[in-house]
Design an enzyme around this catalytic site. Structure first.
Site, PDB file in Angstrom:
ATOM      1  N   LYS A   1       0.821  -1.213   0.000  1.00  0.00           N
ATOM      2  CA  LYS A   1       0.000   0.000   0.000  1.00  0.00           C
ATOM      3  C   LYS A   1       0.857   1.267   0.000  1.00  0.00           C
ATOM      4  CE  LYS A   1      -2.680   0.029   3.448  1.00  0.00           C
ATOM      5  NZ  LYS A   1      -1.712   0.673   4.327  1.00  0.00           N
TER       6      LYS A   1
ATOM      7  N   THR B   1       3.950   1.484  -1.103  1.00  0.00           N
ATOM      8  CA  THR B   1       4.608   1.532  -2.405  1.00  0.00           C
ATOM      9  C   THR B   1       3.680   2.125  -3.456  1.00  0.00           C
ATOM     10  OG1 THR B   1       5.900  -0.426  -1.805  1.00  0.00           O
ATOM     11  CG2 THR B   1       5.823   0.151  -4.132  1.00  0.00           C
TER      12      THR B   1
ATOM     13  N   ARG C   1       2.951   7.760   7.008  1.00  0.00           N
ATOM     14  CA  ARG C   1       3.360   7.520   8.400  1.00  0.00           C
ATOM     15  C   ARG C   1       4.858   7.269   8.489  1.00  0.00           C
ATOM     16  NH1 ARG C   1      -0.166   2.518   9.981  1.00  0.00           N
ATOM     17  NH2 ARG C   1       0.225   2.054   7.796  1.00  0.00           N
TER      18      ARG C   1
ATOM     19  N   LYS D   1       7.901  -7.474   9.476  1.00  0.00           N
ATOM     20  CA  LYS D   1       7.343  -6.804   8.308  1.00  0.00           C
ATOM     21  C   LYS D   1       8.345  -5.907   7.592  1.00  0.00           C
ATOM     22  CE  LYS D   1       3.060  -4.597   6.843  1.00  0.00           C
ATOM     23  NZ  LYS D   1       1.796  -3.977   7.250  1.00  0.00           N
TER      24      LYS D   1
ATOM     25  N   ALA E   1      -2.511   0.672  13.088  1.00  0.00           N
ATOM     26  CA  ALA E   1      -3.887   0.692  12.589  1.00  0.00           C
ATOM     27  C   ALA E   1      -4.770  -0.355  13.249  1.00  0.00           C
ATOM     28  CB  ALA E   1      -3.898   0.510  11.079  1.00  0.00           C
TER      29      ALA E   1
ATOM     30  N   PHE F   1      -3.557  -0.874   6.829  1.00  0.00           N
ATOM     31  CA  PHE F   1      -4.269  -2.126   6.564  1.00  0.00           C
ATOM     32  C   PHE F   1      -5.462  -1.902   5.646  1.00  0.00           C
ATOM     33  CE2 PHE F   1      -2.302  -3.162  10.838  1.00  0.00           C
ATOM     34  CZ  PHE F   1      -1.261  -3.879  10.296  1.00  0.00           C
TER      35      PHE F   1
ATOM     36  N   PHE G   1       2.954  -8.063  -8.675  1.00  0.00           N
ATOM     37  CA  PHE G   1       4.191  -8.649  -8.179  1.00  0.00           C
ATOM     38  C   PHE G   1       4.817  -9.468  -9.301  1.00  0.00           C
ATOM     39  CE2 PHE G   1       2.138  -7.462  -4.340  1.00  0.00           C
ATOM     40  CZ  PHE G   1       3.108  -7.351  -3.357  1.00  0.00           C
TER      41      PHE G   1
ATOM     42  N   TRP H   1       6.618  -0.812  -8.365  1.00  0.00           N
ATOM     43  CA  TRP H   1       7.850  -1.347  -7.771  1.00  0.00           C
ATOM     44  C   TRP H   1       8.963  -1.378  -8.812  1.00  0.00           C
ATOM     45  CZ3 TRP H   1      10.785  -5.929  -8.387  1.00  0.00           C
ATOM     46  CH2 TRP H   1      11.715  -6.178  -7.350  1.00  0.00           C
TER      47      TRP H   1
END
Length: 561
Positions: free
Chosen positions: A77, A79, A100, A111, A279, A307, A387, A415
């Protein structure tokens, strides 16, 4: 398109970036020299005077990026948010991204960092993911100062009559450490204080973090800190931080932390990185001040909420927008092939295998999040974050599923391609934002506590209803007794499911939400409804990310992602 095998690691890409001096980024936004303070060559703090100067300027278009319920690795998210901001600039829209700050807990845990990835990152990546400008350390210090003042008050005679068994203010640390969840302090004799049970939360779960991220200015910050509930007396009276005269000293520690941080993306798009409440525990958004600056300084402002739409977006609307008077123009909902297959029943270790049946079934999770966004009256577009493991046949199936349901969508490859990989998305976002929507909230905060929670559960999660434990019912009664009931709700819930059960994936039906506890966050201005087994101090995984990190004699960092 860049060859998959040729793409360097995130940290290698970030290190090779051609960053502009922060003075150039500030100048591009029209900031005067006295309105920002450099923290080295590529970071700056922006003074709140900017908002006063631009108060009469119309706001730019505010775009919220949210997502479906994620896998444990996240769906990119941040990215996509960075890539979208870069793409909007590419098509001629002056854009500021507001995100954030990363917490050291996930950075060193499982993560990883939170600066985007590939060619859609904010930089300097290493600085932002580590200590940055010291905001989180300031929050940790301010929080623990209050804890020290509280225990010292008891040690020095306890004039307020605080019951040590009913202290609700814990200590905090910005590192995942499960052994600190429950501790005993004050051992070793009379000079070491009054023995009592205590515990630690992670810094991003601190109410001080939530307050900083919702404060309008320094005075609002100070007043909010004074309203924080810290304990109860022997005769059941609430004790606030203001009763301990702590808010002044706490605000001193936060006088610089309240100022948003200015950095840039790999394509030199200005980015305001500020604050970072979790979150699934708190409201999961960057600071209100940073977002307000972004909409004043840019034609477009791209921000995210943590999230899925069931957590971050709902809280962004009901808590942050309500407090700051923000009016979003459009919403981007990030989806991935792997997450959809997971929600369709594919095994976690088989998400890279073709499974069109699971993809089709898991699509219902996305549909529920879109239904939620539409209930707030906002137009949306789905961003399929591609991806390198995605199979073309499954991507084509996703497109047909969206087309058959008249769902606007765009494939993104930010990406590998940076802003170029989101130009289609950016054009659709502009079209939606300029078409307008009628933003509206789902509940009035003056409704009874249980009704507000039930509205969220039914409308956002799709639940049949809510069950309240006897303890939660007792706490609701206490809130009503003290006049704390007319506040927005912040549900602490798993991010992996629309329900409060992380194993209940997809789009579940015929379920209820169980609220086991209500925690008043009076300074932040909301009530936390805890569901499931949500922890406010995470633990480390079997092999933490920290074990892969290192630094050489020349200061070059490896293993950070």
């Amino acid at each position: 398109m860049t060859n998959d095998l040729m793409v360097p690691t995130d940290i290698e890409i970030a290190r090779s970036a051609r960053m502009k001096r922060i003075s150039e980024i500030a100048s591009s936004l029209g900031l005067a020299e006295e309105e920002w303070e450099a923290y080295g060559k590529y970071k700056a703090k922006v003074d709140l005077a900017v908002l006063r100067r631009l108060a009469a300027k119309p706001d730019g278009k505010l775009i919220l990026v949210t997502a479906i319920n994620p896998t444990a690795a996240g769906e990119g998210k941040t990215t996509v948010s960075v890539g979208l901001g870069q793409a909007l600039n590419r098509i001629g829209k002056k854009t500021v991204t507001a995100l954030r700050e990363p917490s050291l807990g996930p950075v060193f845990g499982m993560k990883g960092g939170a600066t985007g990835g590939g060619y859609s990152q904010v930089v300097p990546m290493e600085d932002i993911n580590l200590h940055f400008t010291g905001d989180f350390h300031a929050i940790t210090s301010a929080h623990n100062l209050l804890a020290a003042l509280l225990d010292n008050h008891i040690q020095q005679g306890n004039a307020l009559g605080i019951d040590p068994r009913r202290i609700v203010w814990k200590r905090v640390l910005d590192i995942n450490d499960r052994t600190l969840r429950q501790v005993v302090i004050g051992l070793g004799g009379q000079t070491n204080g009054v023995p009592r049970e205590d515990g630690f939360d992670i810094t991003v779960a601190s109410e001080v973090m939530a307050i900083l991220c919702l404060a309008r200015d320094l005075q609002d910050l100070k007043e909010s800190l004074g309203r924080m509930l810290v304990a109860y007396t022997y005769d059941n009276r609430p004790v606030y931080a203001g009763d301990l005269e702590a808010e002044g000293a706490m605000t001193l520690l936060l006088k610089d932390a309240i100022k948003p941080n200015l950095v840039q993306t790999l394509e030199n798009t200005p980015a305001l990185i500020h604050g970072g409440p979790f979150a699934n525990i708190a409201h999961g958004c960057n600071s209100l001040l940073a977002t307000q600056m972004a909409v004043k300084l840019g034609e477009y402002a791209v921000t995210e909420a943590g999230f899925g739409a069931d957590l971050g977006a709902e809280k962004f609307f009901h808590i942050k927008c309500r407090k700051g008077g923000l009016r979003p123009s459009a919403v981007v909902v990030v989806a991935t092939i792997r997450a959809l297959k997971l929600h369709g029943g594919a095994g976690k270790d088989r998400l890279n295998e073709e499974n069109k049946e699971a993809l089709s079934k898991g699509f219902r999770n996305l549909e529920k999040h879109l239904d939620t966004v539409s209930k707030f009256g906002l137009p949306y577009v789905v961003a399929l974050n591609r991806f390198q493991s995605d199979l073309d046949l499954e991507v084509q199936l996703f497109g047909r599923l969206c087309t058959d349901r008249n769902i606007p969508f765009a494939e993104t490859d930010v990406w590998r391609q940076g802003g170029e990989g989101a130009v289609e998305l950016a054009n659709k976002v502009v079209q939606l934002a300029e078409s307008g929507g009628k933003f509206e909230l789902l509940y009035d905060q003056t409704l009874p506590i249980d009704e507000k929670i039930e509205i969220i559960a039914r409308e956002v999660y799709g639940a049949d209803g809510v069950q309240f434990t006897p303890e939660a019912r007792k706490q609701i009664a206490i809130c009503v007794q003290h006049g704390w009931d007319q506040l927005p709700i912040c549900v602490a819930k798993t991010q992996y499911s629309l329900s409060d059960n992380p194993q209940l994936i997809g789009r579940p039906h015929s379920f209820t939400i169980t609220v086991r506890e209500i925690r008043p966050k009076l300074g932040a201005g909301f009530l936390v409804a805890l569901t499931g087994d949500i922890l406010t101090m995470p633990g480390l995984p079997k092999r933490p990310a920290a074990l892969n990190m290192d630094i050489d004699p020349y200061g070059n960092i490896t293993g950070l992602f």
